[in-house]
Design a protein around this motif. Structure first.
Motif, mmCIF file in Angstrom:
data_model
loop_
_atom_site.group_PDB
_atom_site.id
_atom_site.type_symbol
_atom_site.label_atom_id
_atom_site.label_comp_id
_atom_site.label_asym_id
_atom_site.label_seq_id
_atom_site.Cartn_x
_atom_site.Cartn_y
_atom_site.Cartn_z
ATOM 1 N N ASP A 135 10.154 36.257 77.989
ATOM 2 C CA ASP A 135 11.466 36.429 77.383
ATOM 3 C C ASP A 135 12.461 36.931 78.424
ATOM 4 O O ASP A 135 12.079 37.569 79.411
ATOM 5 N N LEU A 136 13.750 36.666 78.177
ATOM 6 C CA LEU A 136 14.799 37.088 79.091
ATOM 7 C C LEU A 136 15.876 37.831 78.308
ATOM 8 O O LEU A 136 16.445 37.294 77.357
ATOM 9 N N ALA A 137 16.139 39.074 78.714
ATOM 10 C CA ALA A 137 17.158 39.897 78.059
ATOM 11 C C ALA A 137 18.014 40.563 79.122
ATOM 12 O O ALA A 137 17.718 40.499 80.311
ATOM 13 N N GLY A 138 19.066 41.207 78.675
ATOM 14 C CA GLY A 138 19.934 41.941 79.583
ATOM 15 C C GLY A 138 19.300 43.253 80.007
ATOM 16 O O GLY A 138 18.228 43.629 79.539
ATOM 17 N N PRO A 139 19.985 43.983 80.892
ATOM 18 C CA PRO A 139 19.402 45.191 81.458
ATOM 19 C C PRO A 139 19.372 46.395 80.517
ATOM 20 O O PRO A 139 18.640 47.345 80.768
ATOM 21 N N MET A 194 9.821 19.355 79.906
ATOM 22 C CA MET A 194 10.909 19.583 78.986
ATOM 23 C C MET A 194 11.020 21.104 78.763
ATOM 24 O O MET A 194 10.029 21.790 78.604
ATOM 25 N N VAL A 195 12.256 21.597 78.752
ATOM 26 C CA VAL A 195 12.514 23.023 78.559
ATOM 27 C C VAL A 195 13.424 23.201 77.355
ATOM 28 O O VAL A 195 14.371 22.433 77.165
ATOM 29 N N ARG A 196 13.125 24.196 76.555
ATOM 30 C CA ARG A 196 13.932 24.490 75.370
ATOM 31 C C ARG A 196 14.308 25.955 75.365
ATOM 32 O O ARG A 196 13.485 26.816 75.646
ATOM 33 N N LEU A 197 15.555 26.236 74.995
ATOM 34 C CA LEU A 197 16.039 27.601 74.862
ATOM 35 C C LEU A 197 15.918 28.041 73.412
ATOM 36 O O LEU A 197 16.289 27.300 72.502
ATOM 37 N N SER A 198 15.379 29.229 73.205
ATOM 38 C CA SER A 198 15.275 29.804 71.879
ATOM 39 C C SER A 198 15.777 31.246 71.954
ATOM 40 O O SER A 198 16.434 31.626 72.926
ATOM 41 N N ILE A 199 15.469 32.039 70.945
ATOM 42 C CA ILE A 199 16.005 33.396 70.832
ATOM 43 C C ILE A 199 14.874 34.405 70.690
ATOM 44 O O ILE A 199 13.943 34.203 69.901
ATOM 45 N N ILE A 200 14.985 35.495 71.428
ATOM 46 C CA ILE A 200 13.984 36.563 71.330
ATOM 47 C C ILE A 200 13.852 37.031 69.884
ATOM 48 O O ILE A 200 14.846 37.228 69.188
ATOM 49 N N GLY A 201 12.633 37.216 69.436
ATOM 50 C CA GLY A 201 12.359 37.815 68.133
ATOM 51 C C GLY A 201 12.388 36.889 66.946
ATOM 52 O O GLY A 201 12.281 37.362 65.812
ATOM 53 N N VAL A 202 12.499 35.574 67.161
ATOM 54 C CA VAL A 202 12.556 34.680 65.996
ATOM 55 C C VAL A 202 11.268 34.740 65.175
ATOM 56 O O VAL A 202 11.302 34.487 63.973
ATOM 57 N N ASP A 203 10.176 35.103 65.803
ATOM 58 C CA ASP A 203 8.916 35.227 65.069
ATOM 59 C C ASP A 203 8.837 36.554 64.310
ATOM 60 O O ASP A 203 8.158 36.650 63.289
ATOM 61 N N ARG A 204 9.543 37.565 64.757
ATOM 62 C CA ARG A 204 9.549 38.869 64.078
ATOM 63 C C ARG A 204 10.622 38.953 62.996
ATOM 64 O O ARG A 204 10.567 39.816 62.128
ATOM 65 N N ASN A 205 11.613 38.076 63.070
ATOM 66 C CA ASN A 205 12.747 38.095 62.147
ATOM 67 C C ASN A 205 13.054 36.656 61.711
ATOM 68 O O ASN A 205 14.132 36.140 61.975
ATOM 69 N N PRO A 206 12.093 35.996 61.025
ATOM 70 C CA PRO A 206 12.231 34.566 60.742
ATOM 71 C C PRO A 206 13.084 34.255 59.503
ATOM 72 O O PRO A 206 12.619 33.655 58.541
ATOM 73 N N TYR A 207 14.341 34.671 59.545
ATOM 74 C CA TYR A 207 15.246 34.448 58.421
ATOM 75 C C TYR A 207 16.497 33.732 58.912
ATOM 76 O O TYR A 207 16.890 33.858 60.071
ATOM 77 N N GLY A 208 17.142 33.012 58.004
ATOM 78 C CA GLY A 208 18.400 32.357 58.327
ATOM 79 C C GLY A 208 18.275 31.442 59.530
ATOM 80 O O GLY A 208 17.328 30.666 59.664
ATOM 81 N N GLY A 253 16.248 46.205 65.190
ATOM 82 C CA GLY A 253 15.851 45.963 66.575
ATOM 83 C C GLY A 253 14.837 44.852 66.760
ATOM 84 O O GLY A 253 14.213 44.754 67.821
ATOM 85 N N LEU A 254 14.679 43.977 65.759
ATOM 86 C CA LEU A 254 13.679 42.911 65.870
ATOM 87 C C LEU A 254 14.049 41.834 66.882
ATOM 88 O O LEU A 254 13.208 41.028 67.245
ATOM 89 N N GLN A 255 15.294 41.817 67.357
ATOM 90 C CA GLN A 255 15.712 40.851 68.367
ATOM 91 C C GLN A 255 15.670 41.453 69.766
ATOM 92 O O GLN A 255 16.091 40.829 70.726
ATOM 93 N N LEU A 256 15.146 42.662 69.902
ATOM 94 C CA LEU A 256 15.034 43.295 71.220
ATOM 95 C C LEU A 256 13.806 42.745 71.945
ATOM 96 O O LEU A 256 12.833 42.333 71.312
ATOM 97 N N PRO A 257 13.829 42.755 73.271
ATOM 98 C CA PRO A 257 12.693 42.218 74.027
ATOM 99 C C PRO A 257 11.463 43.107 73.909
ATOM 100 O O PRO A 257 11.569 44.322 73.734
#
Length: 157
Positions: free
Chosen positions: A92-96, A1-15, A134-138
């Motif tokens: 993690d996967l981010a843009g260039p 099973m694979v799940r998509l999440s968002i970079i930095g959710v552990d550094r910015n755990p709000y909302g 910048g907490l959502q940066l890779p």
């Protein structure tokens, strides 16, 4: 099973990000082995932000540091992960390159022929303060996609 999440959710755990982090924990605790891929915001985030931030002739675009990635590249990565063995957290996967969200919104609006005034604003919510910081940066070790936001934007015309 694979799940998509968002970079930095552990550094910015709000909302919204707090919910993403809670869902990751559910996957971590599941009896079925899983893989979680944290990806950066997609290039389409600029269009979503434009739609949600427009007040008449003005767009109040949040100031935030992001490193957007092509949705196509995320999808390809998810398929590859789903075909492999579960690994817990994938890289993690981010843009260039890093972008400023308000500038992305302005660029997208102009590419669509909008004449609205785009005003960059700092939003006071904890989640948006974290994005501005910048907490959502890779982090080091992240995979970087190939398509930049300007390249994607050029394809939207």
């Amino acid at each position: 099973m694979v799940r998509l999440s968002i970079i930095g959710v552990d550094r910015n755990p709000y909302g919204f990000y707090a919910g993403q982090l809670a869902m990751e924990k559910i996957y971590d605790d599941a009896a079925v082995p899983t893989t979680v891929l944290r990806a950066a915001q997609f290039h389409e985030f600029a269009a979503q932000t434009l739609q949600r931030s427009t007040l008449g002739p003005v767009v109040l675009a949040p100031r935030a540091r992001v490193q957007p990635v092509a949705g196509r590249e995320v999808a390809e990565n998810l398929v590859s992960l789903a075909e492999g063995e579960p690994m817990g957290r994938a890289a993690d996967l981010a843009g260039p390159r890093e972008e400023e969200l308000a500038q992305m919104v302005r660029g997208y609006a102009h590419s669509q022929g909008s004449r609205r005034l785009v005003v960059p604003v700092r939003l006071p919510m904890p989640m948006m303060r974290g994005m501005a910081a910048g907490l959502q940066l890779p982090s080091a070790g992240a995979q970087l996609g190939n398509q930049s936001f300007p390249e994607w934007l050029e394809q939207q015309k």
